[in-house]
Enzyme design. Structure first.
Site, PDB file in Angstrom:
ATOM      1  N   ILE A  69      30.976 -48.031 -38.581  1.00 54.30           N
ATOM      2  CA  ILE A  69      31.107 -46.928 -37.632  1.00 54.30           C
ATOM      3  C   ILE A  69      29.856 -46.060 -37.663  1.00 54.30           C
ATOM      4  O   ILE A  69      29.370 -45.696 -38.740  1.00 54.30           O
ATOM      5  CB  ILE A  69      32.367 -46.090 -37.973  1.00 54.30           C
ATOM      6  CG1 ILE A  69      33.614 -46.973 -37.795  1.00 54.30           C
ATOM      7  CG2 ILE A  69      32.431 -44.836 -37.098  1.00 54.30           C
ATOM      8  CD1 ILE A  69      34.921 -46.273 -38.044  1.00 54.30           C
ATOM      9  N   ALA A 114      26.893 -42.896 -40.919  1.00 51.42           N
ATOM     10  CA  ALA A 114      27.573 -44.168 -40.674  1.00 51.42           C
ATOM     11  C   ALA A 114      28.392 -44.545 -41.906  1.00 51.42           C
ATOM     12  O   ALA A 114      28.199 -43.964 -42.987  1.00 51.42           O
ATOM     13  CB  ALA A 114      26.556 -45.261 -40.362  1.00 51.42           C
ATOM     14  N   LYS A 115      29.294 -45.462 -41.749  1.00 51.75           N
ATOM     15  CA  LYS A 115      30.048 -45.970 -42.897  1.00 51.75           C
ATOM     16  C   LYS A 115      30.662 -47.303 -42.514  1.00 51.75           C
ATOM     17  O   LYS A 115      30.896 -47.565 -41.328  1.00 51.75           O
ATOM     18  CB  LYS A 115      31.160 -44.991 -43.289  1.00 51.75           C
ATOM     19  CG  LYS A 115      31.633 -45.135 -44.721  1.00 51.75           C
ATOM     20  CD  LYS A 115      30.754 -44.387 -45.705  1.00 51.75           C
ATOM     21  CE  LYS A 115      31.245 -44.525 -47.124  1.00 51.75           C
ATOM     22  NZ  LYS A 115      30.581 -43.569 -48.022  1.00 51.75           N
ATOM     23  N   GLY A 116      30.935 -48.120 -43.520  1.00 53.36           N
ATOM     24  CA  GLY A 116      31.584 -49.399 -43.254  1.00 53.36           C
ATOM     25  C   GLY A 116      32.545 -49.748 -44.358  1.00 53.36           C
ATOM     26  O   GLY A 116      32.570 -49.097 -45.417  1.00 53.36           O
TER      27      GLY A 116
END
Ligand code: NAD
Length: 426
Positions: A69, A114-116
């Site tokens: 994201i 962001a992150k995942g």
């Protein structure tokens, strides 16, 4: 609230994302004319959901749900970790990405947020399965990542080896070695000195500065830690070296307690040898979770998962200050209870920024192909995080707001200024 939810969130367990939205509500009155841009913080810029099929060792196929994201790219490429955990969900990754936007801006790094993550129990996978899952996930993310687009890093249950596979996969797909695609890599392939301990070290530097300002003596101070992984164990070492006492540690396996202090190096050896965590450590006694949260201490350092300090346990916390190593460990309702009870909360968005600061150094070193000594890294880290914290402390005092709201004022103002300058396309 449900009426205004995007359809992809209906039926999701929303807690972490709701926490972020509430934090944005609290900062909004302090944003002045920039308030007209604030709606854009309340949804991610871009969500990618991927199916990650994996050939298991027994020949069967398993499918895992993966996410990446981008919350905001207003100030630069996306930056934020990758989490492997059975409870990873869309709203959780959305919140983690949003906190990265605020954090990166609060310490003035030229990054968006962001992150995942993958919803998986990595402990149930063999090394070969973990590698295949990581490589497939990295390939699926190819659409949105890149050294100048979005640069992942480690988070819960991901480490240097996972970053090495990720970097190799991206490099294979690109036909060139691209060290700057991830940070938190091993030193031998473009990693940085100091990255492994950076988050825990930053937690300690900020805690020490907060303690100095709040008149708390570090020597002999009692520290209670939740989480003994990358962040918790490194923070424990720093506190211990400064003369503080680690009196209790909780991880997924249980709680251990010793009022005279636990040696973090010995505890780390035990946790590694037993492969099951801190419980069973011989030089401490076991403790219930209820007792753990009620311990008298100077520093309570949550360094595990979000949503740990809630209205249910905040009234029992007997710490001088909570220093958030984890992302999102405290709910807004708990923030209010702690505030009323005079417990200082040093929020995640500044307290755990040490990791992304040294990730930024790693990325800069990879781009320049010129590497720094450990002393240079640590000196620059200490300088950036301490100065950022002092500015936030002073702002909180000037405005009469919490340290969390002050950090959100600094971070959100920078993000929204960037948006305003860039303007709305088209
Ligand atoms: P990690 O996987 O290395 O360690 C996680 C720790 O949490 C382990 O000790 C685990 O046993 C413990 N834990 C898991 N579930 C628990 C539970 N239910 N109760 C108690 N303990 C539990 O992860 P990490 O990298 O140390 O990350 C910890 C936190 O710090 C996360 O919130 C992460 O987002 C945040 N963070 C990490 C970094 C980084 O550089 N790794 C940077 C900033 C913030």
């Amino acid at each position: 609230m449900n009426a205004s939810l995007p359809t992809y969130l209906v039926n999701e367990h929303l807690d972490p994302w709701r926490v972020f939205l509430e934090q944005v509500e609290r900062v909004t009155p302090h944003l002045g004319a920039l308030e007209r841009w604030v709606e854009s913080l309340k949804q991610p810029k871009r969500i990618l959901i991927v199916d990650v099929p994996v050939r298991m060792d027994d020949g069967s196929f398993a499918h895992f749900e993966g996410y990446r994201i981008h919350h905001s790219l207003a100030r630069g490429p996306g930056k934020g970790g990758i989490r492997y955990h059975p409870q990873v969900s869309l709203p959780e990754v959305m919140a983690l990405a949003a906190w990265m936007s605020v954090k990166n801006a609060a310490v003035n790094l030229p990054y968006g947020g962001a992150k995942g993550g993958i919803r998986v129990d990595p402990k149930a996978l063999s090394m070969a399965e973990l590698e295949r899952m990581t490589r497939r996930y990295a390939s699926e993310l190819n659409l949105v990542i890149g050294p100048d687009k979005d640069i992942p890093a480690p988070d819960v249950n991901t480490n240097e080896q996972v970053m090495a596979w990720f970097m190799d996969t991206y490099s294979m797909n690109q036909g060139r070695t691209a060290t700057g695609i991830v940070t938190g890599k091993p030193l031998a392939i473009g990693g940085s000195f100091g990255r492994r301990d950076a988050t825990g070290r930053g937690v300690f530097v900020v805690a020490a500065e907060a303690a100095r300002r709040a008149g708390v003596d570090l020597r002999g101070a009692r520290v209670v830690l939740q989480g003994f992984g990358n962040v918790g164990a490194a923070a424990a070492r720093c506190f211990h070296e400064a003369g503080a006492r680690i009196i209790a540690v909780q991880d997924h396996s249980g709680q251990v307690h010793h009022e005279r202090g636990i040696d973090p190096a010995a505890l780390a050896r035990h946790a590694a040898a037993s492969a099951s965590g801190v419980s069973g450590y011989a030089d401490a006694s076991a403790l219930s979770a209820d007792e753990f949260w009620s311990l008298d201490c100077e520093f309570l350092v949550p360094a595990a998962l979000e949503g740990q300090i809630t209205a249910a346990n905040a009234g029992r916390i007997s710490a001088r200050m909570v220093v958030e190593g984890a992302n999102g460990p405290t709910t807004p309702a708990a923030d209010d209870i702690l505030d009323e009870r005079g417990v200082l909360v040093v929020p995640d968005v500044i307290a755990n920024a040490g990791g992304v600061i040294v990730s930024y150094f790693e990325w800069v070193q990879d781009i320049a192909s010129f590497f720094w000594s450990e002393d240079e890294v640590n000196e620059r880290l200490d300088h950036i995080i301490r100065d950022a914290f002092i500015a936030i402390w002073d702002l909180a005092r000037d405005k009469g707001v919490s340290l969390r709201t002050a950090t959100f004022i600094v971070g959100c103002t920078r993000i929204l200024e960037a948006m305003e300058l860039r303007g709305l396309y088209p």
